[in-house]
Design a protein around this motif. Structure first.
Motif, mmCIF file in Angstrom:
data_model
loop_
_atom_site.group_PDB
_atom_site.id
_atom_site.type_symbol
_atom_site.label_atom_id
_atom_site.label_comp_id
_atom_site.label_asym_id
_atom_site.label_seq_id
_atom_site.Cartn_x
_atom_site.Cartn_y
_atom_site.Cartn_z
ATOM 1 N N VAL A 61 30.720 68.222 -74.181
ATOM 2 C CA VAL A 61 30.543 66.847 -73.713
ATOM 3 C C VAL A 61 30.756 66.802 -72.197
ATOM 4 C CG1 VAL A 61 31.442 64.485 -73.843
ATOM 5 C CG2 VAL A 61 31.171 65.840 -75.942
ATOM 6 N N GLN A 62 31.775 67.487 -71.713
ATOM 7 C CA GLN A 62 32.026 67.563 -70.273
ATOM 8 C C GLN A 62 30.836 68.197 -69.563
ATOM 9 O OE1 GLN A 62 34.346 66.278 -68.479
ATOM 10 N NE2 GLN A 62 33.860 67.229 -66.529
ATOM 11 N N ARG A 122 27.761 68.226 -70.568
ATOM 12 C CA ARG A 122 26.642 67.278 -70.596
ATOM 13 C C ARG A 122 26.847 66.163 -69.579
ATOM 14 N NH1 ARG A 122 23.125 67.493 -74.666
ATOM 15 N NH2 ARG A 122 22.893 65.230 -74.809
ATOM 16 N N ASN A 123 28.082 65.705 -69.418
ATOM 17 C CA ASN A 123 28.372 64.678 -68.416
ATOM 18 C C ASN A 123 28.029 65.170 -67.017
ATOM 19 O OD1 ASN A 123 29.320 62.939 -70.390
ATOM 20 N ND2 ASN A 123 31.472 63.421 -70.023
ATOM 21 N N VAL A 124 28.425 66.407 -66.705
ATOM 22 C CA VAL A 124 28.136 66.977 -65.392
ATOM 23 C C VAL A 124 26.630 67.143 -65.219
ATOM 24 C CG1 VAL A 124 28.407 69.018 -63.920
ATOM 25 C CG2 VAL A 124 30.383 68.098 -65.150
ATOM 26 N N HIS A 141 34.116 70.545 -75.533
ATOM 27 C CA HIS A 141 34.039 70.596 -74.070
ATOM 28 C C HIS A 141 32.592 70.584 -73.591
ATOM 29 C CE1 HIS A 141 38.332 71.376 -74.172
ATOM 30 N NE2 HIS A 141 38.322 70.983 -72.908
ATOM 31 N N THR A 170 24.246 65.531 -66.610
ATOM 32 C CA THR A 170 23.630 64.202 -66.451
ATOM 33 C C THR A 170 23.873 63.668 -65.046
ATOM 34 O OG1 THR A 170 23.864 63.756 -68.798
ATOM 35 C CG2 THR A 170 23.592 61.841 -67.348
ATOM 36 N N ARG A 171 25.103 63.833 -64.569
ATOM 37 C CA ARG A 171 25.462 63.341 -63.233
ATOM 38 C C ARG A 171 24.656 64.078 -62.154
ATOM 39 N NH1 ARG A 171 30.707 64.027 -63.521
ATOM 40 N NH2 ARG A 171 30.759 65.971 -62.405
#
Length: 111
Positions: A100-101, A103-105, A98, A107-108
C-alpha cells in the motif's frame, strides 16, 4: 571450521552474556522469566508464541530453544508446525500490506 555461523552449542552459553554487566543481565533475566511465567496466558501458550516469533525474526538459537520448550510443555509436531505457519502468514502479510505504501508513492510520483 564450523559448518554454519550459528553453533548450537552457543545456546547453552547465553547466561554468560551478562559477565561484563551482571546487574543488567540479572534485570533482563528476571524480566524474561516473569514474561514467560503463567499469567493471562499459560507458559505453554507463551512458548508457542515465542516459537512463532523466533521464526519471524529468524533466530536459530530461539528456534532451537523454543522448539525444545514447546515439546517439553506438551506440544506436538502439528501444533508447533501450525505456530510456524501463523508466523509465516503474518510475516508475509506484513510484507504485502507495505505494498500500500509502494502504491501511495507510485501514485504520488505520477505513475
Amino acid at each position: 571450521m564450523m559448518d554454519t555461523y550459528y553453533d548450537p552449542g552457543d545456546l547453552a552459553k547465553f547466561p554468560e552474556i551478562g559477565a561484563a554487566a551482571p546487574e543488567l543481565a540479572r534485570k533482563f533475566f528476571d524480566w524474561y522469566g516473569a514474561v514467560f511465567a503463567d499469567g493471562a496466558l499459560t507458559a505453554r501458550e507463551k512458548s508457542l508464541i515465542a516459537l512463532g516469533v523466533a521464526h519471524a525474526v529468524q533466530c536459530p538459537y530461539c528456534i532451537d530453544a523454543y522448539t525444545q520448550d514447546t515439546l517439553a510443555k506438551g506440544c506436538d509436531l502439528d501444533q508447533i508446525t501450525e505456530a510456524v505457519h501463523v508466523a509465516a502468514a503474518i510475516k508475509g502479510g506484513s510484507a504485502l500490506v507495505h505494498g500500500v505504501q509502494m502504491r501511495n508513492v507510485a501514485t504520488r510520483v505520477g505513475m
